[in-house]
Scaffold this motif. Structure first.
Motif, PDB file in Angstrom:
ATOM      1  N   CYS A 199     -43.789 -68.936  43.546  1.00 27.05           N
ATOM      2  CA  CYS A 199     -43.414 -68.330  44.369  1.00 27.05           C
ATOM      3  C   CYS A 199     -44.280 -68.566  45.789  1.00 27.05           C
ATOM      4  N   GLU A 200     -45.290 -67.076  45.647  1.00 26.69           N
ATOM      5  CA  GLU A 200     -46.068 -67.115  46.649  1.00 26.69           C
ATOM      6  C   GLU A 200     -46.841 -68.075  47.357  1.00 26.69           C
TER       7      GLU A 200
ATOM      8  N   TYR B  30     -46.543 -70.922  46.861  1.00 28.98           N
ATOM      9  CA  TYR B  30     -45.491 -72.324  47.602  1.00 28.98           C
ATOM     10  C   TYR B  30     -45.100 -71.091  49.593  1.00 28.98           C
ATOM     11  N   ASP B  31     -44.773 -70.359  49.445  1.00 29.26           N
ATOM     12  CA  ASP B  31     -44.328 -69.551  50.626  1.00 29.26           C
ATOM     13  C   ASP B  31     -45.250 -69.664  51.577  1.00 29.26           C
TER      14      ASP B  31
ATOM     15  N   CYS C 241     -45.019 -73.040  52.812  1.00 28.78           N
ATOM     16  CA  CYS C 241     -44.270 -73.202  54.032  1.00 28.78           C
ATOM     17  C   CYS C 241     -44.451 -72.527  54.971  1.00 28.78           C
ATOM     18  N   GLU C 242     -45.127 -71.722  54.658  1.00 31.26           N
ATOM     19  CA  GLU C 242     -45.284 -70.567  56.665  1.00 31.26           C
ATOM     20  C   GLU C 242     -46.102 -71.016  57.519  1.00 31.26           C
TER      21      GLU C 242
ATOM     22  N   LYS D  24     -40.054 -76.636  54.654  1.00 31.70           N
ATOM     23  CA  LYS D  24     -39.848 -76.376  53.171  1.00 31.70           C
ATOM     24  C   LYS D  24     -39.294 -77.756  53.054  1.00 31.70           C
TER      25      LYS D  24
END
Length: 248
Positions: free
Chosen positions: A68-69, A71-72, A75-76, A81
């Motif tokens: 998740c980190e 992926y985040d 996205c940033e 997304k």
């Protein structure tokens, strides 16, 4: 097209994809391939990304936090997304129609699992699509991701030297590709079909189309239910089916 591959083995996917047609397309800027090392987002000093499954069982499960980190952070970086494809035997079986759908995206993320799989919470938070390349189990998602990327990339304008190749190869109109020939005209007693030497392009097109129908009937009859056939082609298919019934 921008591919982002979340993986534990970035060298594996980069070495495989940065070659041949896909590699040349990346060099031309027609697509980009980024391998994101999930281990870089582990807080463990040994960069562990897996742990024992709750409830017991064999093997290890990939933890949700590093995935998740990663992926985040992506996205940033790209300010949106994107669609996230998780490779799993539980997903829809990948095919040409899905490839055509995915080729319309600007960014695609491929999430590659390993060990006994990924913590379900990571999938709930990140994955948008579940895809499979077949009903069998591999050691990880890297090879399926590479297969899908290769297939999708062929549909991107400019990737193939001849853009019509992507349109008229196997599975066009749900038909397999017709047989291909090149020089010499005769090899070990086998000759190139005379129609291909005639120079009559309309007749050649008809012959090739009929060969595609015949080959599909012989090798992948299941595809014919979704095939787009003209009235004459449907009649030709019916004659072939009758001939096969007589032979049986």
């Amino acid at each position: 097209m921008n591919y982002h591959i979340l993986t534990l083995f970035p060298e594996m996917v980069l070495n495989g994809l940065n070659t041949s047609i896909i590699g040349r397309a990346a060099e031309k800027g027609l697509l980009s391939i980024e391998a994101i090392d999930i281990r870089e987002y582990s807080t463990d000093k040994h960069r562990h990304v897996d742990d024992y499954p709750y409830g017991g069982g064999a093997g290890m499960v990939m933890q949700p936090m590093p995935i998740c980190e990663a992926y985040d952070a992506l996205c940033e970086k790209i300010k949106k997304k994107p669609r996230v494809i998780y490779m799993t035997p539980q997903g829809r079986v990948f095919n040409q129609k899905i490839a055509e759908e995915l080729a319309k995206e600007e960014d695609l993320v491929f999430l590659c699992g390993h060990y006994e799989g990924i913590d379900e919470r990571a999938l709930e938070l990140v994955a948008t699509d579940y895809l499979s390349i077949g009903d069998y189990v591999l050691t990880g998602g890297e090879l399926p991701a590479m297969v899908m990327i290769d297939c999708i990339s062929r549909l991107i304008p400019g990737v193939l030297n001849n853009d019509t190749s992507a349109e008229f190869e196997s599975f066009h109109d749900n038909l397999l590709e017709y047989p291909q020939y090149t020089r010499p005209e005769e090899y070990r007693g086998l000759r190139v079909p005379e129609i291909l030497l005639s120079g009559h392009h309309k007749n050649i097109d008809v012959w090739r189309r009929e060969q595609s129908i015949k080959r599909t009937l012989e090798r992948r009859p299941d595809l014919l239910t979704g095939a787009s056939l003209s009235a004459k082609e449907a009649e030709y298919l019916k004659r072939l089916e009758i001939e096969i019934e007589k032979q049986e």
